[in-house]
Design an enzyme around this catalytic site. Structure first.
Site, PDB file in Angstrom:
ATOM      1  N   SER A 176      60.170 119.165  18.260  1.00 21.39           N
ATOM      2  CA  SER A 176      59.604 119.199  19.612  1.00 21.39           C
ATOM      3  C   SER A 176      58.082 119.195  19.601  1.00 21.39           C
ATOM      4  O   SER A 176      57.440 119.930  18.841  1.00 21.39           O
ATOM      5  CB  SER A 176      60.098 120.446  20.350  1.00 21.39           C
ATOM      6  OG  SER A 176      59.424 120.535  21.592  1.00 21.39           O
ATOM      7  N   THR A 209      65.886 121.879  25.469  1.00 18.94           N
ATOM      8  CA  THR A 209      66.051 120.527  24.960  1.00 18.94           C
ATOM      9  C   THR A 209      67.444 120.398  24.356  1.00 18.94           C
ATOM     10  O   THR A 209      68.273 121.302  24.498  1.00 18.94           O
ATOM     11  CB  THR A 209      64.896 120.164  23.983  1.00 18.94           C
ATOM     12  OG1 THR A 209      65.005 118.788  23.648  1.00 18.94           O
ATOM     13  CG2 THR A 209      64.890 121.017  22.724  1.00 18.94           C
ATOM     14  N   LYS A 264      70.644 121.199  27.715  1.00 19.77           N
ATOM     15  CA  LYS A 264      70.222 120.884  29.085  1.00 19.77           C
ATOM     16  C   LYS A 264      71.350 120.945  30.132  1.00 19.77           C
ATOM     17  O   LYS A 264      71.101 121.257  31.283  1.00 19.77           O
ATOM     18  CB  LYS A 264      69.580 119.500  29.134  1.00 19.77           C
ATOM     19  CG  LYS A 264      68.204 119.430  28.488  1.00 19.77           C
ATOM     20  CD  LYS A 264      67.686 118.008  28.619  1.00 19.77           C
ATOM     21  CE  LYS A 264      66.257 117.881  28.207  1.00 19.77           C
ATOM     22  NZ  LYS A 264      65.681 116.601  28.615  1.00 19.77           N
ATOM     23  N   ASN A 280      65.736 121.285  32.389  1.00 23.13           N
ATOM     24  CA  ASN A 280      64.873 121.365  31.203  1.00 23.13           C
ATOM     25  C   ASN A 280      63.816 122.468  31.312  1.00 23.13           C
ATOM     26  O   ASN A 280      63.036 122.653  30.379  1.00 23.13           O
ATOM     27  CB  ASN A 280      64.198 120.014  30.929  1.00 23.13           C
ATOM     28  CG  ASN A 280      63.177 119.644  31.986  1.00 23.13           C
ATOM     29  OD1 ASN A 280      63.102 120.261  33.040  1.00 23.13           O
ATOM     30  ND2 ASN A 280      62.386 118.629  31.713  1.00 23.13           N
ATOM     31  N   ASP A 318      61.901 116.117  34.537  1.00 23.67           N
ATOM     32  CA  ASP A 318      61.779 114.782  33.932  1.00 23.67           C
ATOM     33  C   ASP A 318      61.517 113.690  34.968  1.00 23.67           C
ATOM     34  O   ASP A 318      60.773 112.734  34.704  1.00 23.67           O
ATOM     35  CB  ASP A 318      63.040 114.425  33.130  1.00 23.67           C
ATOM     36  CG  ASP A 318      63.086 115.144  31.799  1.00 23.67           C
ATOM     37  OD1 ASP A 318      62.022 115.536  31.284  1.00 23.67           O
ATOM     38  OD2 ASP A 318      64.199 115.318  31.264  1.00 23.67           O
ATOM     39  N   ALA A 369      68.233 110.638  30.150  1.00 23.56           N
ATOM     40  CA  ALA A 369      66.898 110.210  30.577  1.00 23.56           C
ATOM     41  C   ALA A 369      67.012 109.194  31.714  1.00 23.56           C
ATOM     42  O   ALA A 369      66.243 109.244  32.686  1.00 23.56           O
ATOM     43  CB  ALA A 369      66.149 109.609  29.396  1.00 23.56           C
TER      44      ALA A 369
HETATM   45  P1  ATR Z   1      69.075 110.517  26.476  1.00 22.97           P
HETATM   46  O1  ATR Z   1      69.744 111.724  27.029  1.00 22.97           O
HETATM   47  O2  ATR Z   1      67.767 110.793  25.781  1.00 22.97           O
HETATM   48  O3  ATR Z   1      68.939 109.438  27.482  1.00 22.97           O
HETATM   49  P2  ATR Z   1      71.495 109.522  25.277  1.00 22.97           P
HETATM   50  O4  ATR Z   1      72.294 110.179  26.332  1.00 22.97           O
HETATM   51  O5  ATR Z   1      71.922 109.639  23.854  1.00 22.97           O
HETATM   52  O6  ATR Z   1      69.994 110.011  25.285  1.00 22.97           O
HETATM   53  O7  ATR Z   1      71.341 107.976  25.670  1.00 22.97           O
HETATM   54  C1  ATR Z   1      70.905 107.009  24.792  1.00 22.97           C
HETATM   55  C2  ATR Z   1      70.944 105.646  25.475  1.00 22.97           C
HETATM   56  O8  ATR Z   1      70.586 104.656  24.509  1.00 22.97           O
HETATM   57  C3  ATR Z   1      72.321 105.276  26.000  1.00 22.97           C
HETATM   58  O9  ATR Z   1      72.155 104.491  27.154  1.00 22.97           O
HETATM   59  C4  ATR Z   1      72.877 104.449  24.834  1.00 22.97           C
HETATM   60  O10 ATR Z   1      73.887 103.552  25.195  1.00 22.97           O
HETATM   61  P3  ATR Z   1      75.446 104.057  25.244  1.00 22.97           P
HETATM   62  O11 ATR Z   1      75.599 104.801  26.547  1.00 22.97           O
HETATM   63  O12 ATR Z   1      76.252 102.838  25.189  1.00 22.97           O
HETATM   64  O13 ATR Z   1      75.632 104.956  24.038  1.00 22.97           O
HETATM   65  C5  ATR Z   1      71.638 103.686  24.425  1.00 22.97           C
HETATM   66  N1  ATR Z   1      71.733 103.170  23.054  1.00 22.97           N
HETATM   67  C6  ATR Z   1      71.648 103.863  21.902  1.00 22.97           C
HETATM   68  N2  ATR Z   1      71.770 103.034  20.832  1.00 22.97           N
HETATM   69  C7  ATR Z   1      71.933 101.782  21.338  1.00 22.97           C
HETATM   70  C8  ATR Z   1      72.127 100.485  20.755  1.00 22.97           C
HETATM   71  N3  ATR Z   1      72.157 100.301  19.426  1.00 22.97           N
HETATM   72  N4  ATR Z   1      72.277  99.416  21.596  1.00 22.97           N
HETATM   73  C9  ATR Z   1      72.236  99.588  22.926  1.00 22.97           C
HETATM   74  N5  ATR Z   1      72.053 100.797  23.540  1.00 22.97           N
HETATM   75  C10 ATR Z   1      71.923 101.866  22.761  1.00 22.97           C
END
Ligand code: ATR
Length: 281
Positions: A18, A65, A69, A90, A106, A136
Site C-alpha cells: 500500500s 483495502t 472492502k 474504503n 473512490d 474499481a
Molecule cells: P478491482 O476491484 O481492482 O477492480 P477486480 O475486481 O479483480 O479488481 O477486477 C479486475 C478487472 O480486470 C475485471 O474486470 C477483470 O475481468 P473479469 O471480470 O473477466 O475477471 C479484468 N481483467 C483482469 N485480467 C484480465 C485479462 N487478462 N483480460 C481482460 N480483462 C481482465
C-alpha cells in the site's frame, strides 16, 4: 507521540504494497499534525475484532483495502449511501461515541482526478466507454452517473459481471461483449471518455491492446492503473493526440476525504505529493 496523538492506518491482507502510508505521512508532516498513519495487516478472520478495537486504541479511523472492502460493510455501524451504491467501503471514521461510520471515496477520487486532468471537458455531452467490471469499475460508474454522463458502455471479459453492474446501477449502463475486439472498437464511436479499470497494463500484466482510431479527437483517455504511470494505453492515446489522464491522482484524491475526517485539515494534492508517492512505490 503522546496520548493525544491521533492514529489512522490502512487495514488489508497483505498490506505491504500500500502506498497510503507514504501519502498520509507526507500530509501529516506538511501540516505539522501530531498523528501517524500505519500499516495494519489484518487477516480476514480478524477483521471484526480489528475494527472494533480502533476506538480504544486511539484511532480516528482507517482505510480498508483488499480483501476487506465488502466484508467491512457488514461489521460497521453505518454505511454511507455512496458506499452502499458502490457495494464496498474504503474509509472508516470512528465517531465520538465509538461507533464506526464507513464510506467509499473512490468515486470522488476518480472524478476529482478526471476533472483536474481534463478541466475543459464537459462529460455530460457524450457517452463513456468503461473497460472492466470489478470493484474499481463500480466506483467509476457511480462517479460517471453522478457527473451526468448520459450513457456508459461497459465492456468486460466476463460479460455477466458487466451485466450485473448494469442491472444494479441503472439504465444508463449497457454491457458490451469483450471477446469481440472489433465490437469494442466500434463502441468508441462518438465516445467522450475511455476509462481502463482492468488490471491490463499493470506491471507484470499483459498490455491492453485496443485500436483507438475510432475515438473522436476530443475524447479523453483515463487509465486508472498507476504502476506504471505511463501505460501502453496512455502511450497509444498520446500517439493519437488524445488528452490523457493517468491513474495516480485517483489514489491521491480519494485519500483527501479520509485525512480531513481523521485529522481535521483538508490536504492538497500537489506535484510534490505525486513525486513523493511515486518514489515510495
Ligand atoms: P478491482 O476491484 O481492482 O477492480 P477486480 O475486481 O479483480 O479488481 O477486477 C479486475 C478487472 O480486470 C475485471 O474486470 C477483470 O475481468 P473479469 O471480470 O473477466 O475477471 C479484468 N481483467 C483482469 N485480467 C484480465 C485479462 N487478462 N483480460 C481482460 N480483462 C481482465
Amino acid at each position: 507521540m503522546s496520548e493525544k496523538t491521533k492514529h489512522a492506518g490502512v487495514m488489508g491482507w497483505p498490506v505491504d504494497h500500500s502506498r497510503s502510508p507514504a501519502l498520509h505521512s507526507f500530509w501529516l508532516h506538511a501540516h505539522g499534525i501530531d498523528g501517524d498513519y500505519v500499516r495494519l495487516p489484518v487477516e480476514p478472520a480478524n477483521l471484526e475484532t480489528a475494527l472494533r478495537v480502533l476506538p480504544s486504541r486511539g484511532f480516528a479511523g482507517c482505510n480498508l483495502t483488499v480483501p476487506h472492502k465488502e466484508a467491512a460493510m457488514e461489521i460497521v455501524d453505518h454505511v454511507s449511501d455512496e458506499g452502499r451504491r458502490i457495494g464496498a467501503v474504503n474509509t472508516v471514521f470512528v465517531q465520538p461515541d465509538g461507533r464506526l461510520h464507513a464510506t467509499n471515496t473512490d468515486a470522488y477520487g476518480f472524478i476529482t482526478n478526471l476533472r483536474a486532468g481534463a478541466p475543459n471537458t464537459d462529460f455530460r455531452k457524450a457517452p463513456a466507454l468503461v473497460l472492466g467490471a470489478g470493484g474499481a469499475a463500480r466506483a467509476v460508474c457511480v462517479a460517471l452517473q453522478d457527473a451526468g454522463v448520459p450513457e456508459i458502455r461497459l465492456a468486460n471479459r466476463t460479460l455477466e459481471r458487466a451485466a450485473y453492474l448494469a442491472r444494479t446501477l441503472g439504465k444508463s449502463i449497457r454491457a458490451v461483449r469483450w471477446e469481440d475486439r472489433a465490437e469494442i472498437e466500434a463502441q468508441l464511436d462518438n465516445v467522450g471518455l475511455l476509462v481502463n479499470t482492468t488490471t491490463l497494463g499493470m506491471k507484470n500484466q499483459p498490455a491492453l491492446e485496443i485500436d483507438l482510431a475510432r475515438l473522436p479527437a476530443s475524447a479523453v483517455v483515463n487509465d486508472i492503473v498507476y504502476a506504471p504511470l505511463e501505460t501502453e494505453l496512455l502511450k497509444n492515446a498520446r500517439a493519437h493526440g488524445l488528452a490523457c489522464v493517468d491513474g495516480l491522482g485517483m489514489l491521491l484524491y480519494q485519500a483527501q476525504f479520509g485525512f480531513e475526517g481523521w485529522f481535521g485539515v483538508k490536504p492538497e494534492v500537489t506535484a510534490a505529493l505525486r513525486d513523493h508517492v511515486l518514489k515510495a512505490g
